[in-house]
Design a protein around this motif. Structure first.
Motif, PDB file in Angstrom:
ATOM      1  N   MET A  71       0.841  -1.203   0.000  1.00 40.43           N
ATOM      2  CA  MET A  71       0.000   0.000   0.000  1.00 40.43           C
ATOM      3  C   MET A  71       0.871   1.245   0.000  1.00 40.43           C
ATOM      4  N   PHE A  72       0.275   2.380  -0.293  1.00 40.26           N
ATOM      5  CA  PHE A  72       1.063   3.599  -0.394  1.00 40.26           C
ATOM      6  C   PHE A  72       1.454   4.206   0.945  1.00 40.26           C
ATOM      7  N   THR A  73       0.963   3.664   2.074  1.00 39.66           N
ATOM      8  CA  THR A  73       1.298   4.233   3.380  1.00 39.66           C
ATOM      9  C   THR A  73       2.796   4.125   3.661  1.00 39.66           C
ATOM     10  N   GLN A  74       3.415   3.005   3.322  1.00 37.98           N
ATOM     11  CA  GLN A  74       4.863   2.853   3.547  1.00 37.98           C
ATOM     12  C   GLN A  74       5.648   3.878   2.732  1.00 37.98           C
ATOM     13  N   ARG A  75       5.230   4.085   1.508  1.00 35.14           N
ATOM     14  CA  ARG A  75       5.879   5.085   0.638  1.00 35.14           C
ATOM     15  C   ARG A  75       5.730   6.486   1.227  1.00 35.14           C
ATOM     16  N   ILE A  76       4.556   6.786   1.741  1.00 34.21           N
ATOM     17  CA  ILE A  76       4.306   8.095   2.349  1.00 34.21           C
ATOM     18  C   ILE A  76       5.196   8.279   3.566  1.00 34.21           C
ATOM     19  N   LYS A  77       5.264   7.270   4.431  1.00 32.68           N
ATOM     20  CA  LYS A  77       6.109   7.366   5.633  1.00 32.68           C
ATOM     21  C   LYS A  77       7.567   7.618   5.255  1.00 32.68           C
ATOM     22  N   ARG A  78       8.054   6.889   4.254  1.00 36.44           N
ATOM     23  CA  ARG A  78       9.445   7.082   3.812  1.00 36.44           C
ATOM     24  C   ARG A  78       9.667   8.501   3.296  1.00 36.44           C
ATOM     25  N   LEU A  79       8.732   9.004   2.496  1.00 35.36           N
ATOM     26  CA  LEU A  79       8.898  10.353   1.948  1.00 35.36           C
ATOM     27  C   LEU A  79       8.792  11.426   3.028  1.00 35.36           C
ATOM     28  N   VAL A  80       7.869  11.263   3.968  1.00 32.88           N
ATOM     29  CA  VAL A  80       7.766  12.221   5.076  1.00 32.88           C
ATOM     30  C   VAL A  80       9.084  12.240   5.838  1.00 32.88           C
ATOM     31  N   ASN A  81       9.597  11.061   6.193  1.00 34.01           N
ATOM     32  CA  ASN A  81      10.867  10.995   6.920  1.00 34.01           C
ATOM     33  C   ASN A  81      11.999  11.621   6.120  1.00 34.01           C
ATOM     34  N   TYR A  82      12.020  11.386   4.817  1.00 26.79           N
ATOM     35  CA  TYR A  82      13.040  11.954   3.939  1.00 26.79           C
ATOM     36  C   TYR A  82      12.994  13.484   3.962  1.00 26.79           C
ATOM     37  N   TYR A  83      11.808  14.065   3.786  1.00 28.84           N
ATOM     38  CA  TYR A  83      11.700  15.520   3.753  1.00 28.84           C
ATOM     39  C   TYR A  83      11.954  16.151   5.114  1.00 28.84           C
ATOM     40  N   VAL A  84      11.541  15.486   6.182  1.00 34.44           N
ATOM     41  CA  VAL A  84      11.803  16.003   7.534  1.00 34.44           C
ATOM     42  C   VAL A  84      13.304  16.001   7.800  1.00 34.44           C
ATOM     43  N   LYS A  85      13.966  14.909   7.414  1.00 32.92           N
ATOM     44  CA  LYS A  85      15.421  14.829   7.604  1.00 32.92           C
ATOM     45  C   LYS A  85      16.140  15.860   6.734  1.00 32.92           C
ATOM     46  N   LEU A  86      15.696  16.002   5.510  1.00 32.96           N
ATOM     47  CA  LEU A  86      16.318  16.913   4.550  1.00 32.96           C
ATOM     48  C   LEU A  86      16.183  18.379   4.976  1.00 32.96           C
ATOM     49  N   THR A  87      15.004  18.736   5.508  1.00 27.22           N
ATOM     50  CA  THR A  87      14.737  20.144   5.837  1.00 27.22           C
ATOM     51  C   THR A  87      14.893  20.444   7.318  1.00 27.22           C
ATOM     52  N   GLY A  88      14.886  19.419   8.160  1.00 33.77           N
ATOM     53  CA  GLY A  88      14.982  19.628   9.599  1.00 33.77           C
ATOM     54  C   GLY A  88      13.698  20.146  10.227  1.00 33.77           C
TER      55      GLY A  88
END
Length: 145
Positions: free
Chosen positions: A1-18
């Motif tokens: 499902m797309f929830t795992q993809r969403i979690k990965r992208l949220v974590n990516y952008y949070v890490k990237l932008t702080g």
């Protein structure tokens, strides 16, 4: 499902932008945010001449939780549905079940309701958490699924 993809992208952008602030993430991604009169529409995402825009209704106070929710939802569209034009209709969008709306809602839920926030309020009922944070129960339910 797309929830795992969403979690990965949220974590990516949070890490990237702080940050989990959707406005800061949007600016980092080069997405323009404009506050305009939109009638009964709370927010809208549009791709105009290959430039991504998020429009937020001027009737929503910039410092409100609802502003953050609408912005996070539209940011989800900007990330996942780049070529779609999508509107957030007040009091309806969190209840819509179309694929792209659901994806944008889940993105907003994971962006705004971090594991740390949920842990901080772990002794609260769902109703108490929603009253304290200002986030609607529909958003919390999406995050807890």
């Amino acid at each position: 499902m797309f929830t795992q993809r969403i979690k990965r992208l949220v974590n990516y952008y949070v890490k990237l932008t702080g940050t989990r602030d959707p406005a800061n993430i949007a600016r980092f991604l080069g997405i323009t945010i404009a506050i305009l009169p939109l009638g009964n529409i709370s927010g809208n995402y549009k791709l105009i001449n290959r430039k991504r825009w998020i429009f937020i209704n001027e009737d929503i106070p910039v410092d409100s939780t609802f502003f953050k929710i609408v912005l996070a939802h539209e940011l989800g569209h900007a990330i996942f549905h780049r070529k779609e034009n999508c509107a957030f209709i007040k009091n309806r969008t969190l209840l819509l079940t179309s694929g792209i709306e659901k994806e944008a809602n889940i993105f907003a839920a994971y962006l705004l309701l971090s594991n740390e926030l949920l842990q901080e309020y772990s002794n609260f009922t769902k109703e108490q958490l929603c009253q304290t944070t200002g986030y609607p129960q529909e958003l919390l339910e999406l995050r807890l699924k």
